[in-house]
Design a protein around this motif. Structure first.
Motif, PDB file in Angstrom:
ATOM      1  N   ASP A   4      24.586  20.335  25.107  1.00  0.00           N
ATOM      2  CA  ASP A   4      24.091  19.355  24.415  1.00  0.00           C
ATOM      3  C   ASP A   4      23.765  20.260  22.960  1.00  0.00           C
ATOM      4  N   GLU A   5      23.548  21.249  22.971  1.00  0.00           N
ATOM      5  CA  GLU A   5      23.109  22.166  21.676  1.00  0.00           C
ATOM      6  C   GLU A   5      24.125  22.640  20.883  1.00  0.00           C
ATOM      7  N   ASP A  52      24.622  23.504  30.019  1.00  0.00           N
ATOM      8  CA  ASP A  52      24.078  22.370  29.034  1.00  0.00           C
ATOM      9  C   ASP A  52      24.782  22.533  27.690  1.00  0.00           C
ATOM     10  N   ILE A  99      34.654  19.414  22.899  1.00  0.00           N
ATOM     11  CA  ILE A  99      33.611  18.670  22.937  1.00  0.00           C
ATOM     12  C   ILE A  99      33.900  17.886  21.608  1.00  0.00           C
ATOM     13  N   THR A 127      26.609  13.415  31.753  1.00  0.00           N
ATOM     14  CA  THR A 127      25.872  14.518  31.028  1.00  0.00           C
ATOM     15  C   THR A 127      26.825  15.416  30.334  1.00  0.00           C
ATOM     16  N   ASN A 128      26.339  16.110  29.305  1.00  0.00           N
ATOM     17  CA  ASN A 128      27.174  17.054  28.418  1.00  0.00           C
ATOM     18  C   ASN A 128      26.830  18.303  29.075  1.00  0.00           C
ATOM     19  N   LYS A 129      26.969  18.456  30.672  1.00  0.00           N
ATOM     20  CA  LYS A 129      26.848  19.600  31.249  1.00  0.00           C
ATOM     21  C   LYS A 129      28.224  19.758  32.053  1.00  0.00           C
ATOM     22  N   GLU A 148      28.485   9.007  22.431  1.00  0.00           N
ATOM     23  CA  GLU A 148      27.926   9.743  23.290  1.00  0.00           C
ATOM     24  C   GLU A 148      29.017  10.942  23.164  1.00  0.00           C
ATOM     25  N   LYS A 149      28.684  12.098  23.706  1.00  0.00           N
ATOM     26  CA  LYS A 149      29.587  13.283  23.620  1.00  0.00           C
ATOM     27  C   LYS A 149      30.535  13.444  25.030  1.00  0.00           C
ATOM     28  N   SER A 151      32.218  14.229  19.508  1.00  0.00           N
ATOM     29  CA  SER A 151      31.020  13.425  19.477  1.00  0.00           C
ATOM     30  C   SER A 151      31.591  11.952  19.286  1.00  0.00           C
ATOM     31  N   ASP A 197      30.445  19.868  17.922  1.00  0.00           N
ATOM     32  CA  ASP A 197      31.780  19.481  18.293  1.00  0.00           C
ATOM     33  C   ASP A 197      32.630  20.801  18.034  1.00  0.00           C
TER      34      ASP A 197
END
Length: 132
Positions: A97-98, A95, A121, A51-53, A126-127, A123, A101
């Protein structure tokens, strides 16, 4: 005469022992206060798999205020929270996701102490999240 000398010697010994115990108690109290002030809080940042969490975990003294700030390199604030509950543990999942990079910083501030945790982060298909 012997009884008087023995009683004086006994009184002097008792007085010396009582003064020594007061001095020891004061030193012990100072050491306990110093140790309590040294251990204020600790924080860790964990990536949640696939996940991106990320999960932020903070252990603090019960009753202390805690401020959590998520910033980017330029100083733009994405998240700002004041946590003032009596719990000694703070746990929160973020999270990411929003956000775009780049490099982000979690600032954890407890009273006058501050910890900074870095998250990077990138990209790809996937991140990719890198914790430092």
């Amino acid at each position: 005469m012997k009884i008087s000398s023995i009683s004086k010697l006994f009184c002097a010994l008792a007085l010396t022992l009582s003064l020594a115990s007061f001095t020891t108690d004061k030193k012990k109290n100072r050491e306990e206060k110093t140790a309590a002030n040294a251990v204020a809080f600790d924080a860790a940042l964990y990536k949640i798999n696939d996940t991106n969490k990320v999960k932020l975990s903070v252990n603090k003294s019960a009753g202390d205020n805690l401020r959590i700030i998520l910033k980017d390199k330029s100083g733009k604030v994405y998240y700002n929270e004041m946590f003032s509950e009596n719990d000694a543990k703070y746990r929160r999942v973020f999270d990411l996701d929003e956000v775009g990079d780049g490099v982000y910083y979690f600032e954890v501030i407890n009273n006058k102490q501050k910890l900074v945790k870095q998250v990077e982060i990138e990209s790809t298909s996937e991140k990719l999240i890198s914790l430092r």
